[in-house]
Design a protein around this motif. Sequence first.
Motif, PDB file in Angstrom:
ATOM      1  N   ARG A 344       0.809  -1.218   0.000  1.00 41.10           N
ATOM      2  CA  ARG A 344       0.000   0.000   0.000  1.00 41.10           C
ATOM      3  C   ARG A 344       0.848   1.278   0.000  1.00 41.10           C
ATOM      4  N   ALA A 345       1.852   1.348   0.851  1.00 40.61           N
ATOM      5  CA  ALA A 345       2.687   2.550   0.906  1.00 40.61           C
ATOM      6  C   ALA A 345       3.499   2.722  -0.371  1.00 40.61           C
ATOM      7  N   THR A 346       3.945   1.605  -0.950  1.00 44.39           N
ATOM      8  CA  THR A 346       4.689   1.675  -2.212  1.00 44.39           C
ATOM      9  C   THR A 346       3.833   2.306  -3.300  1.00 44.39           C
ATOM     10  N   VAL A 347       2.579   1.868  -3.394  1.00 47.31           N
ATOM     11  CA  VAL A 347       1.669   2.404  -4.407  1.00 47.31           C
ATOM     12  C   VAL A 347       1.308   3.862  -4.118  1.00 47.31           C
ATOM     13  N   ALA A 348       0.928   4.129  -2.869  1.00 49.50           N
ATOM     14  CA  ALA A 348       0.480   5.485  -2.524  1.00 49.50           C
ATOM     15  C   ALA A 348       1.603   6.510  -2.620  1.00 49.50           C
ATOM     16  N   THR A 349       2.853   6.069  -2.518  1.00 50.64           N
ATOM     17  CA  THR A 349       3.983   6.984  -2.610  1.00 50.64           C
ATOM     18  C   THR A 349       4.477   7.136  -4.040  1.00 50.64           C
ATOM     19  N   THR A 350       4.496   6.043  -4.797  1.00 52.03           N
ATOM     20  CA  THR A 350       4.973   6.141  -6.178  1.00 52.03           C
ATOM     21  C   THR A 350       3.928   6.760  -7.102  1.00 52.03           C
ATOM     22  N   ALA A 351       2.641   6.459  -6.878  1.00 51.60           N
ATOM     23  CA  ALA A 351       1.598   6.930  -7.796  1.00 51.60           C
ATOM     24  C   ALA A 351       1.603   8.449  -7.989  1.00 51.60           C
ATOM     25  N   PRO A 352       1.549   9.266  -6.930  1.00 52.58           N
ATOM     26  CA  PRO A 352       1.536  10.713  -7.163  1.00 52.58           C
ATOM     27  C   PRO A 352       2.816  11.223  -7.821  1.00 52.58           C
ATOM     28  N   ASN A 353       3.956  10.597  -7.517  1.00 54.27           N
ATOM     29  CA  ASN A 353       5.210  11.055  -8.108  1.00 54.27           C
ATOM     30  C   ASN A 353       5.343  10.632  -9.569  1.00 54.27           C
ATOM     31  N   PHE A 354       4.838   9.450  -9.912  1.00 58.14           N
ATOM     32  CA  PHE A 354       4.845   9.031 -11.314  1.00 58.14           C
ATOM     33  C   PHE A 354       3.872   9.873 -12.139  1.00 58.14           C
ATOM     34  N   VAL A 355       2.758  10.274 -11.522  1.00 54.26           N
ATOM     35  CA  VAL A 355       1.817  11.152 -12.225  1.00 54.26           C
ATOM     36  C   VAL A 355       2.455  12.518 -12.472  1.00 54.26           C
ATOM     37  N   ARG A 356       3.188  13.032 -11.471  1.00 56.68           N
ATOM     38  CA  ARG A 356       3.935  14.271 -11.695  1.00 56.68           C
ATOM     39  C   ARG A 356       4.936  14.094 -12.833  1.00 56.68           C
ATOM     40  N   GLY A 357       5.626  12.951 -12.823  1.00 49.29           N
ATOM     41  CA  GLY A 357       6.606  12.687 -13.870  1.00 49.29           C
ATOM     42  C   GLY A 357       5.978  12.512 -15.235  1.00 49.29           C
ATOM     43  N   ALA A 358       4.704  12.073 -15.277  1.00 51.77           N
ATOM     44  CA  ALA A 358       4.013  11.886 -16.550  1.00 51.77           C
ATOM     45  C   ALA A 358       3.808  13.204 -17.280  1.00 51.77           C
TER      46      ALA A 358
END
Length: 411
Positions: A344-358
């Motif tokens: 859960r923490a892996t997803v919740a932490t990577t998701a917003p940063n990958f969206v920023r990177g997108a």
Amino acid sequence: MANQPEMSSNKNVWIIILVASLGYFVDIYDLIIFSIVRVKSFEEIGVSPADMRSEGEFVLNMQMGGLLIGGVIWGIIGDKFGRLKVLFGSILLYSLANISNGFVHDVMTYGIIRFIAGIGLAGELGAGITLVSESMHKSKRGYGTMLVATVGVLGAVLGYFISEQYDWRTAYFVGGGMGLLLLLMRVGALESGLFKTAEEKTVVKGKFSMLFTDKRRFKRYLYCLCIGLPIWFVVGVLVTQAPEIGKALHAPVVLSAGKGVLFTYLGISLGDLLAGLLAQVLKSRKKVVLLCQIIILVSSSWYLLSDGFSETKFIWLSFFMGLGIGYWATFVTISAEQFGTNLRATVATTAPNFVRGALIPSTMLYGVLVNHWGIITAAFMMIFLLSGIAIYALTQLEESFDKDLNYLEEE
């Protein structure tokens, strides 16, 4: 569920919400402070006007690189060693980095420190949302994540006013100082009960590759990322490029991107509040995100069709677009709720940063479209494409409003 861990007491929940909210407040302040003080700081350290755009892109990309790498690092730490360790570690790192930023005298050092700050900034929101979600009753956790985001995005407002009143170096010192003060406040926060339960089990935790080794799990993760795509395009292109878009729309004055960002974030803050409340009323996060996509399309179209519009109208349109993209906390909450405690923490932490990177590939495609169709038509095409992808992805995810989060992902 008989073996479900007890939810934290009301006092502890409020402590967790408070520290997560203030942490995200400082996080947002530090995240956008470079964009606000870029020109002033570059002028003082001797960057020529001709080089400001390219050097600014270098420093911003360094920060973005830190966010992408930090998202993975902190997510793994959060699932392996605990959500609180991420909160403590990330805020210490980006606070020290921001204080260091106040002493730079050349672009290379500036970029390196923003990279380090980016790594620190990457951990805050995901860990906070995860901790709040796992500490509250499933029917009420939306209120907690709503408060975190509503308070948090106001950090952008403080950043704007601090930069207007004080020297750019002072603006960095303020950000770092707030973080260190917050670190002292967090001593009373408690770890998530669900994490403690999972910690006792012999299950793989925080293994990032697990998101890609199972087809259904990967698609779930990809759909989570896709629902956030329009958010940063609105901020990073439609608002940030307001001077160029305003010129193409024959605005009588040069539109201020700084003011646009300020009022967009005010809209995001209110939007996060309303999105959280509406999700509780409708008992659905998916319906709220769908409504937000409609608001994005309507407000963006109004903006891009406003030929000859005034600065006042631009400010109001920025605010309305901010309302539409004010589902940031809902997006992160949905992502957290789609996965088991050990990921859960892996997803919740990577998701917003990958969206920023997108935003990087989005702006690249946007640049190609601008060359062929012009800035206004290209902006129309991109916002409809990104919202269309978000709506499709939303239909592929299960409703997670009252989902029991006490489960694990099997390797």
